[in-house]
Design an enzyme around this catalytic site. Structure first.
Site, PDB file in Angstrom:
ATOM      1  N   ALA A 128       0.805  -1.224   0.000  1.00 50.15           N
ATOM      2  CA  ALA A 128       0.000   0.000   0.000  1.00 50.15           C
ATOM      3  C   ALA A 128       0.829   1.260   0.000  1.00 50.15           C
ATOM      4  O   ALA A 128       1.531   1.566   0.952  1.00 50.15           O
ATOM      5  CB  ALA A 128      -0.947   0.014   1.196  1.00 50.15           C
ATOM      6  N   GLY A 129       0.732   2.024  -1.030  1.00 51.16           N
ATOM      7  CA  GLY A 129       1.403   3.319  -1.056  1.00 51.16           C
ATOM      8  C   GLY A 129       2.618   3.319  -1.961  1.00 51.16           C
ATOM      9  O   GLY A 129       3.167   2.282  -2.306  1.00 51.16           O
TER      10      GLY A 129
ATOM     11  N   HIS B 272      30.719 -23.711  -6.935  1.00 54.82           N
ATOM     12  CA  HIS B 272      31.987 -23.222  -6.411  1.00 54.82           C
ATOM     13  C   HIS B 272      32.973 -24.377  -6.477  1.00 54.82           C
ATOM     14  O   HIS B 272      32.713 -25.457  -5.950  1.00 54.82           O
ATOM     15  CB  HIS B 272      31.833 -22.740  -4.972  1.00 54.82           C
ATOM     16  CG  HIS B 272      32.945 -21.831  -4.546  1.00 54.82           C
ATOM     17  ND1 HIS B 272      34.235 -22.269  -4.406  1.00 54.82           N
ATOM     18  CD2 HIS B 272      32.968 -20.506  -4.261  1.00 54.82           C
ATOM     19  CE1 HIS B 272      35.004 -21.265  -4.040  1.00 54.82           C
ATOM     20  NE2 HIS B 272      34.256 -20.182  -3.949  1.00 54.82           N
TER      21      HIS B 272
ATOM     22  N   THR C  12      37.087 -20.472   0.416  1.00 53.55           N
ATOM     23  CA  THR C  12      36.977 -19.220  -0.316  1.00 53.55           C
ATOM     24  C   THR C  12      37.894 -19.159  -1.531  1.00 53.55           C
ATOM     25  O   THR C  12      39.030 -19.654  -1.509  1.00 53.55           O
ATOM     26  CB  THR C  12      37.278 -18.034   0.609  1.00 53.55           C
ATOM     27  OG1 THR C  12      37.310 -16.828  -0.168  1.00 53.55           O
ATOM     28  CG2 THR C  12      38.620 -18.190   1.295  1.00 53.55           C
TER      29      THR C  12
ATOM     30  N   ARG D 238      34.738 -19.474 -12.426  1.00 51.77           N
ATOM     31  CA  ARG D 238      34.447 -20.691 -11.673  1.00 51.77           C
ATOM     32  C   ARG D 238      34.001 -21.847 -12.553  1.00 51.77           C
ATOM     33  O   ARG D 238      34.311 -23.009 -12.262  1.00 51.77           O
ATOM     34  CB  ARG D 238      33.370 -20.395 -10.616  1.00 51.77           C
ATOM     35  CG  ARG D 238      33.871 -19.499  -9.500  1.00 51.77           C
ATOM     36  CD  ARG D 238      32.761 -19.170  -8.537  1.00 51.77           C
ATOM     37  NE  ARG D 238      33.226 -18.257  -7.498  1.00 51.77           N
ATOM     38  CZ  ARG D 238      32.431 -17.746  -6.561  1.00 51.77           C
ATOM     39  NH1 ARG D 238      31.154 -18.054  -6.531  1.00 51.77           N
ATOM     40  NH2 ARG D 238      32.924 -16.920  -5.651  1.00 51.77           N
TER      41      ARG D 238
END
Length: 306
Positions: A7-8, A222, A234, A266
């Site tokens: 709403a809005g 990964h 990582t 990757r």
């Protein structure tokens, strides 16, 4: 995760919602348990005077094998520096160089070290910072709700139906705007670094409601994890100088990608690993090694954190 504007009208200032009438975030898990918290390596942005937005865009497009929406890539790369600085101003603890600048390191598929990082917990820091800002803005969170249906009227989404995991309640959410951000579906595979919540349910809900799904075959893996557990290692480990070897002790990326080697995109690294295993050069059990010993214990603990 779904961001519903109820709403809005909504106006945007900077990258965040500055004026709204009612916003809700509906999440299958607590927001701080979403899969973004598993991101270790970093976030790419042109922050150095020696780097160029055009180069960032080209690396991104080339890394997609020229399949990416190039206009979207342009927006992403142009907006990235301001978003990183914004996250820093909000409190994200990025790692620093000795002169106090945001540290950046090499990452896969990039011709320049443009990956800003927060040790090996980049996603953790970014997610916590965003959650704090959302709470500060008074945004409502519905934790541990599963969206079962998108409600459509004349081809336009006007809300969703949610199922409360804790008590079994069903609830409708009416909305003028719905952003459906459900994450990936890596858990349809036996081996994945994805969280167990990434089952593809959100994609299925959107499809059943008549949404068009694009490039469903492009699931990126990964390439480096702990063997047997699929816990992510990582990409920063290779960015700091780690490299892959087969059972013969050979740096096989020289054969598969002689220019970028272990910091290739990757998909190239993942296919190279699979090729080595399929052709009998993997270790018994079906894996290769990530060599880090040459970096030394001090550097591994300080920089790589793997």
């Amino acid at each position: 995760m779904i961001l519903s504007l109820l709403a809005g009208a909504c106006r945007f200032k900077s990258s965040f919602i500055s004026s709204f009438s009612d916003v809700a975030v509906i999440s299958r898990v607590h927001p701080l348990r979403s899969h973004s918290i598993a991101a270790q390596g970093g976030i790419n942005a042109v922050l150095s005077g020696n780097d160029k937005l055009e180069d960032h865009a080209f690396d991104t497009i080339k890394g997609s094998d020229y399949l990416a929406d190039q206009e979207a890539v342009e927006v992403l790369c142009r907006e990235a520096p301001a978003r990183v600085i914004e996250m820093e101003n909000w409190g994200t603890l990025f790692s620093r160089t000795e002169d106090g600048m945001i540290a950046q390191r090499p990452f896969g598929g990039a011709a320049f070290p443009r990956t800003a990082f927060a040790q090996d917990r980049t996603g953790h820091h970014l997610l916590h910072t965003m959650y704090e800002q959302a709470l500060n803005k008074g945004i409502k969170f519905y934790d541990e709700w599963i969206i079962t249906r998108m409600v459509a009227d004349k081809g336009r989404c006007c809300g969703v139906v949610g199922y409360n995991i804790g008590n079994g309640d069903l609830k409708g959410f009416q909305a003028k705007s719905v952003i459906f951000a459900t994450g990936g579906y890596g858990r349809i595979y036996r081996h994945s670094t994805n969280s167990i919540i990434n089952t593809g349910l959100g994609c299925a809900v959107a499809y059943r409601a008549g949404a068009s799904l694009e490039d469903m075959e492009f699931v990126q893996f990964h390439p480096t994890t702990l063997f047997g557990t699929n816990i992510l290692i990582t990409e920063g480990a290779r960015g700091e100088g780690g490299y892959l070897v087969n059972k013969n002790g050979e740096r096989f990326m020289k054969r598969h990608s002689p220019h970028l080697l272990d910091l290739s995109p990757r998909d190239i690294v993942a296919r190279a690993i699979r090729t080595e295993i399929n052709e009998g050069r993997g270790f018994d059990g079906g894996f290769v090694n990530l060599e880090l010993m040459h970096l030394g214990g001090k550097r591994s603990k300080k920089d790589c954190q793997v």
